[in-house]
Design an enzyme around this catalytic site. Structure first.
Site, PDB file in Angstrom:
ATOM      1  N   GLY A 207     -63.017  18.386 -19.298  1.00  0.00           N
ATOM      2  CA  GLY A 207     -61.938  17.687 -20.285  1.00  0.00           C
ATOM      3  C   GLY A 207     -60.992  18.784 -20.443  1.00  0.00           C
ATOM      4  N   ASP A 249     -70.846  24.521 -15.690  1.00  0.00           N
ATOM      5  CA  ASP A 249     -70.735  23.971 -14.695  1.00  0.00           C
ATOM      6  C   ASP A 249     -71.465  22.648 -14.602  1.00  0.00           C
ATOM      7  OD1 ASP A 249     -70.819  23.083 -11.902  1.00  0.00           O
ATOM      8  OD2 ASP A 249     -71.116  25.219 -10.913  1.00  0.00           O
ATOM      9  N   LYS A 263     -63.657  11.627 -16.313  1.00  0.00           N
ATOM     10  CA  LYS A 263     -62.137  11.162 -16.264  1.00  0.00           C
ATOM     11  C   LYS A 263     -61.409  11.654 -15.164  1.00  0.00           C
ATOM     12  CE  LYS A 263     -58.931  12.478 -19.079  1.00  0.00           C
ATOM     13  NZ  LYS A 263     -59.914  13.715 -19.514  1.00  0.00           N
ATOM     14  N   HIS A 267     -63.435  11.639  -7.843  1.00  0.00           N
ATOM     15  CA  HIS A 267     -62.359  11.260  -6.695  1.00  0.00           C
ATOM     16  C   HIS A 267     -62.053  12.571  -5.776  1.00  0.00           C
ATOM     17  CE1 HIS A 267     -59.050  11.410  -9.458  1.00  0.00           C
ATOM     18  NE2 HIS A 267     -58.660  12.387  -8.737  1.00  0.00           N
TER      19      HIS A 267
END
Length: 362
Positions: A207, A249, A263, A267
């Site tokens: 975040g 982690d 968020k 990918h």
């Protein structure tokens, strides 16, 4: 019996000439990227905004404090960027007038940049010399190299060693990722408010500085939010407005909450790593009956979105191919990851253009 071969249809002269023009376009697309980088570095979008949203080239030159001798060169750059849809122009005017459009508005700095989520650093980060050098080595990519970027530069992107390679690059890439990741949060809170309704606690994995959860708390002040990120990211962040910052982690531990948010994180990682991350997220949430879920914001590669959106998704996939171990995924790929991680079901919300939101349930 001889096998049948498909007859080769000879193209017409007109088709060959059109194909040649298409080949020029595809071979030279990188020059559009360089022209865009030039416009961002010069501050052209912000200058046009400060001039009222539209300006002539001589006034733009003056606003940028550039010598008038550069006017013909800048005209050529702007002509290409208008043709590419990055700026607009008033072609009926006696004097060339360049205007901001929604795309170039995303590149404006200052207060309006904060409002719309300026993407200036995304442009600079994706067109830096290190990424370009890495992209020149696509033909060498194989299963033994994590990414062309790491193969060429000896350091993975988004890692502590990136700053040792080039401190300015590391800062630019982190700023570009932050801009990219936070752009859609306003839309999410306006269009998908049910996503957070009923939640009492939320952990945002990776975040960063807490920009996203601050926006969530403004709308849902009762939600207790935790931001998990690496120690080097968290070190300067103290508890703030009910946000608890945890250095750690996500491969090893995710702070417990009713919902965990990822968020635009997955990918960057290959499938095996994604399963490890998702498994930690599943361990951190309660059962579905108790409101437990993982909220994932990611691209879902889908040609039905239309050629422009789908091409953008495929280009983002190539960006991952060059710079990371990860990739962009279609719905079947995502479903397989969720099932391998022990989840039972998911729902998709498609209100973010080329990206979407998954609600994944234990």
């Amino acid at each position: 019996m001889a096998s049948k071969t498909k007859a080769i249809i000879s193209p017409t002269d007109a088709e060959l000439l059109k194909a040649q023009a298409d080949l020029w376009r595809h071979s030279l697309y990188y020059l559009t990227s360089m022209a865009l980088k030039c416009a961002v570095e010069l501050g052209i979008p912000t200058a046009i905004h400060n001039l009222g949203g539209a300006t002539s080239l001589p006034d733009l030159i003056s606003a940028l404090s550039l010598p008038q001798a550069k006017l013909p060169f800048l005209r050529r750059v702007m002509r290409l960027l208008v043709q590419s849809g990055i700026f607009a122009s008033d072609s009926n005017s006696e004097v060339e007038v360049y205007r901001l459009n929604p795309l170039s508005l995303l590149l404006v700095d200052g207060e309006i940049g904060k409002e719309h989520g300026s993407q200036k650093y995304f442009v600079l980060a994706t067109n830096n010399r290190h990424s370009i050098e890495a992209s020149l080595n696509l033909a060498r990519r194989d299963t033994t190299t994590p990414s062309p970027f790491e193969d060429v530069h000896g350091a993975p992107l988004f890692d502590e060693s990136t700053a040792l390679l080039d401190k300015e690059l590391d800062e630019m890439v982190n700023a570009g990722c932050e801009a990219h990741d936070n752009l859609g949060i306003g839309t999410i809170l306006r269009e998908c408010a049910d996503l957070f309704s009923g939640l009492q606690s939320l952990t945002d994995c990776c975040g960063g500085d807490g920009t996203t959860v601050r926006a969530i708390i403004k709308v849902f002040p009762h939600i207790k939010c935790t931001v998990l990120d690496l120690p080097r990211v968290i070190k300067d962040n103290a508890p703030d407005h009910g946000i608890n910052f945890v250095a750690g982690d996500m491969f090893e531990f995710v702070p417990p909450a009713q919902a965990v948010m990822l968020k635009f994180v997955l990918h960057h990682w290959n499938d095996d790593d994604c399963v490890k991350i998702l498994s930690q997220c599943k361990n951190a949430i309660p059962s579905r009956d108790e409101g437990g879920k993982v909220i994932i914001m990611e691209v879902i590669a889908d040609p039905s979105l239309g050629p422009i959106m789908y091409e953008a998704q495929l280009l983002l996939d190539m960006l991952m191919f060059v710079n990371t171990r990860g990739r962009q995924r279609d719905e079947n790929d995502w479903r397989e990851l969720f099932m391998k991680s022990g989840f039972s079901d998911y729902k998709i919300i498609k209100k973010l253009g080329a990206r979407a939101i998954f609600e994944v349930y234990p």
